[in-house]
Design a protein around this motif. Structure first.
Motif, PDB file in Angstrom:
ATOM      1  N   ILE A  22      32.149   6.719  -6.140  1.00 52.66           N
ATOM      2  CA  ILE A  22      32.499   5.428  -5.971  1.00 52.66           C
ATOM      3  C   ILE A  22      30.063   5.233  -5.227  1.00 52.66           C
ATOM      4  O   ILE A  22      29.492   6.528  -4.733  1.00 52.66           O
ATOM      5  CB  ILE A  22      32.562   4.792  -4.216  1.00 52.66           C
ATOM      6  CG1 ILE A  22      34.211   5.035  -4.819  1.00 52.66           C
ATOM      7  CG2 ILE A  22      32.204   3.497  -4.068  1.00 52.66           C
ATOM      8  CD1 ILE A  22      35.062   5.402  -3.367  1.00 52.66           C
ATOM      9  N   HIS A  23      30.034   3.810  -5.952  1.00 51.25           N
ATOM     10  CA  HIS A  23      28.280   3.915  -5.591  1.00 51.25           C
ATOM     11  C   HIS A  23      28.381   2.582  -4.697  1.00 51.25           C
ATOM     12  O   HIS A  23      28.770   1.355  -5.321  1.00 51.25           O
ATOM     13  CB  HIS A  23      27.813   3.543  -6.463  1.00 51.25           C
ATOM     14  CG  HIS A  23      27.429   4.417  -7.651  1.00 51.25           C
ATOM     15  ND1 HIS A  23      26.196   5.122  -7.743  1.00 51.25           N
ATOM     16  CD2 HIS A  23      28.465   4.841  -8.815  1.00 51.25           C
ATOM     17  CE1 HIS A  23      26.156   6.555  -8.946  1.00 51.25           C
ATOM     18  NE2 HIS A  23      27.713   6.423  -9.515  1.00 51.25           N
ATOM     19  N   LEU A  24      27.570   2.956  -3.919  1.00 51.54           N
ATOM     20  CA  LEU A  24      27.673   1.567  -2.299  1.00 51.54           C
ATOM     21  C   LEU A  24      26.656   0.721  -2.700  1.00 51.54           C
ATOM     22  O   LEU A  24      25.669   1.210  -3.483  1.00 51.54           O
ATOM     23  CB  LEU A  24      27.985   2.273  -1.197  1.00 51.54           C
ATOM     24  CG  LEU A  24      29.382   3.246  -0.661  1.00 51.54           C
ATOM     25  CD1 LEU A  24      29.671   3.467   0.903  1.00 51.54           C
ATOM     26  CD2 LEU A  24      30.148   1.871  -0.945  1.00 51.54           C
ATOM     27  N   GLU A  26      24.715  -2.868  -1.943  1.00 52.27           N
ATOM     28  CA  GLU A  26      23.656  -4.027  -0.898  1.00 52.27           C
ATOM     29  C   GLU A  26      24.772  -4.839  -0.953  1.00 52.27           C
ATOM     30  O   GLU A  26      26.142  -4.921  -1.932  1.00 52.27           O
ATOM     31  CB  GLU A  26      22.316  -4.328  -1.612  1.00 52.27           C
ATOM     32  CG  GLU A  26      21.391  -3.485  -0.963  1.00 52.27           C
ATOM     33  CD  GLU A  26      20.252  -3.976  -1.311  1.00 52.27           C
ATOM     34  OE1 GLU A  26      20.222  -5.593  -2.160  1.00 52.27           O
ATOM     35  OE2 GLU A  26      19.026  -3.957  -1.417  1.00 52.27           O
ATOM     36  N   LYS A  28      27.750  -5.042   0.858  1.00 58.22           N
ATOM     37  CA  LYS A  28      29.167  -4.614   0.995  1.00 58.22           C
ATOM     38  C   LYS A  28      29.696  -4.469  -0.042  1.00 58.22           C
ATOM     39  O   LYS A  28      31.067  -4.638  -0.582  1.00 58.22           O
ATOM     40  CB  LYS A  28      30.310  -5.668   1.814  1.00 58.22           C
ATOM     41  CG  LYS A  28      29.629  -5.394   3.013  1.00 58.22           C
ATOM     42  CD  LYS A  28      31.034  -6.054   4.193  1.00 58.22           C
ATOM     43  CE  LYS A  28      30.017  -5.921   5.564  1.00 58.22           C
ATOM     44  NZ  LYS A  28      31.124  -6.355   6.551  1.00 58.22           N
ATOM     45  N   CYS A  29      28.964  -4.214  -1.999  1.00 58.58           N
ATOM     46  CA  CYS A  29      29.531  -4.123  -3.028  1.00 58.58           C
ATOM     47  C   CYS A  29      30.214  -2.948  -3.505  1.00 58.58           C
ATOM     48  O   CYS A  29      28.495  -2.619  -2.736  1.00 58.58           O
ATOM     49  CB  CYS A  29      29.165  -5.117  -4.349  1.00 58.58           C
ATOM     50  SG  CYS A  29      28.883  -6.524  -4.090  1.00 58.58           S
ATOM     51  N   ALA A  30      30.139  -2.331  -4.161  1.00 57.85           N
ATOM     52  CA  ALA A  30      30.450  -0.664  -5.053  1.00 57.85           C
ATOM     53  C   ALA A  30      31.192  -1.338  -5.999  1.00 57.85           C
ATOM     54  O   ALA A  30      31.283  -1.864  -6.408  1.00 57.85           O
ATOM     55  CB  ALA A  30      31.564  -0.579  -3.801  1.00 57.85           C
ATOM     56  N   THR A  31      30.766   0.057  -6.477  1.00 56.78           N
ATOM     57  CA  THR A  31      31.195   0.495  -8.364  1.00 56.78           C
ATOM     58  C   THR A  31      32.395   1.409  -7.982  1.00 56.78           C
ATOM     59  O   THR A  31      31.697   2.303  -7.737  1.00 56.78           O
ATOM     60  CB  THR A  31      29.897   0.242  -9.483  1.00 56.78           C
ATOM     61  OG1 THR A  31      29.133   1.562  -9.296  1.00 56.78           O
ATOM     62  CG2 THR A  31      29.142  -1.003  -9.068  1.00 56.78           C
TER      63      THR A  31
END
Length: 354
Positions: A22-24, A26, A28-31
Motif C-alpha cells: 500500500i502506498h499512502l 496525500e 488520505k488517499c492510497a494506492t
C-alpha cells in the motif's frame, strides 16, 4: 506470505514472499498494488470485511499468467513450492497430491481473504513454549501447525492444510495426563511392541472416560436426591467427591532428562535426521481423513518431545512419523489479548474449515 522450507528440511528457515503493498498518498488517499506473479507490481484493491478480517483483489490478473501457459506456471510453482521438478518426484500418489494443491491454490490467486491469528498464550506449567511449528506430512510436504496448551491437553492446530485435512482442524491432541514409558532401545525397533504399549494406554484412557461419565451421572443423581427431603443415609457424596478428586489429581511421573529414541522398523519418515534422544513421551491422537476431509477419525499415536524446539508424532495406523521444528520468526502484535480471545479464535478457524 510465509512459506515453509522445502520438504523435508524442517529445521531450515521460513521463506518470505510479498503479496501486496500500500502506498499512502496525500489527502488520505492510497494506492494498492498486487505483488503476486512474476511481472512486477500491478493494480489491486483492498476491502475491510469486518473486524480482524480483510480481502485483497487483483485488478490485472493477466500479470499472474505466464507466456508458456499453465504448464510453465505449474513448473515454476513446483520449483518455488517444492524446490524440485516433477521428474524428480517418482511417487505417483505424491504427484497427484501436488497437482491437486496447484489447481486449488491457483484458482484463488486473484482474490484472497486474510483473518487474524493470535499466537497461543503461555504458562509456566507448559511442557514447552507454545507457538508455531513446521511439520512433515508425508506426501503432502511441510505444513504449519500451532501448538497450544489447555490444562491436561496440548493441541496441534493446522494453520496450513492439504487435500485431506484442511487448515483450522486439530491435527494432533496430546494427553499430558498419560506419559508413556518407551521400551528399551532393542525392543523399540519392534513396531508391534510400541503399538502394544500405545494401545494399552488407549484402553486405559477409554476406561477412565467411562468411569468419569458414570461419576458425573452419579453426582447428578445425588444432587437431585439432595433436593428431596433429607434421608438418614450419609457419607456417600463426600466419599465420591474424594475419589473423583483423587482420579483427576493424578500427577505424571517424573521422566529422566533424556532417553534413547529410534523409529521402529516399518515406520515411514520423510526426514531421517531426527534426534536420537528424547525427554518424554505421551499418548495422543492424530486426525486422519480421505480427500476432501471425508470420513475423518481420531487415531492413536505417540507424541515424542525431543527438546524445547522439536517434537515428533508417530501415527500408529499410518505407520508414519511427523517431525516438527519451531518457527523462530518474531511476529509483532500477534499475542492474544486474553485466553478467551485465543480460544474464540481457535473455534472460528475450525468452523471455517468445516
Amino acid at each position: 506470505m510465509y512459506l515453509p522450507p522445502h520438504d523435508p528440511h524442517v529445521d531450515d528457515p521460513m521463506r518470505f514472499k510479498p503479496l501486496f503493498r500500500i502506498h499512502l498518498m496525500e489527502r488520505k488517499c492510497a494506492t494498492v498494488e498486487c505483488m503476486y506473479g512474476h511481472k512486477g507490481p500491478h493494480n489491486g484493491h483492498i476491502q475491510i470485511v469486518k473486524k480482524d478480517e480483510f480481502s485483497t483483489k487483483c485488478n490485472q490478473t493477466d500479470h499472474h499468467r505466464m507466456s508458456g501457459g499453465r504448464q510453465e506456471e505449474f513448473r515454476t510453482w513446483l520449483r518455488e513450492e517444492w524446490g524440485r521438478t516433477l521428474e524428480d518426484i517418482f511417487h505417483e500418489h505424491m504427484q497427484e497430491l501436488i497437482l491437486m494443491k496447484f489447481i486449488y491454490t491457483s484458482q484463488y490467486d486473484n482474490c484472497l481473504t486474510y483473518r487474524r491469528i493470535y499466537l497461543p498464550p503461555s504458562s509456566p506449567d507448559d511442557l514447552i513454549q507454545p507457538g508455531l511449528f513446521k511439520g512433515t506430512y508425508g506426501s503432502h510436504g511441510l505444513e504449519i501447525v500451532m501448538l497450544s496448551f489447555h490444562g491436561k491437553k496440548a493441541k496441534g492446530t493446522k494453520i496450513t492444510g492439504d487435500p485431506n485435512i484442511p487448515a483450522g482442524q486439530q491435527t494432533v491432541e496430546i494427553d499430558l495426563a498419560h506419559p508413556l514409558q518407551l521400551p528399551d532401545i532393542e525392543n523399540l525397533h519392534d513396531f508391534s511392541e510400541l503399538s502394544r504399549i500405545v494401545l494399552e494406554v488407549q484402553e486405559q484412557v477409554r476406561r477412565e472416560e467411562q468411569e468419569r461419565e458414570q461419576r458425573q451421572e452419579g453426582e447428578e443423581q445425588s444432587q437431585q436426591a439432595a433436593s428431596q427431603p433429607a434421608s438418614p443415609v450419609g457419607g456417600e457424596g463426600a466419599e465420591g467427591e474424594e475419589t473423583a478428586a483423587g482420579a483427576e489429581g493424578t500427577t505424571q511421573d517424573k521422566a529422566p532428562a533424556s532417553q534413547p529414541f529410534v523409529l521402529p522398523m516399518g515406520v515411514i519418515s520423510r526426514n531421517e535426521d531426527y534426534p536420537r534422544t528424547c525427554r518424554i513421551c505421551f499418548y495422543g491422537t492424530g486426525l486422519i481423513a480421505g480427500h476432501g476431509f471425508t470420513s475423518p477419525e481420531r487415531t492413536p499415536g505417540l507424541f515424542v518431545l525431543f527438546d524445547d524446539d522439536r517434537f515428533g508424532f508417530i501415527w500408529l495406523e499410518l505407520k508414519s512419523f511427523s517431525l516438527y521444528s519451531r518457527i523462530k520468526v518474531s511476529f509483532q502484535n500477534a499475542q492474544a489479548p486474553s485466553r478467551e480471545a485465543f480460544d474464540e479464535m481457535l473455534k472460528n478457524i475450525q468452523s471455517l474449515a468445516t
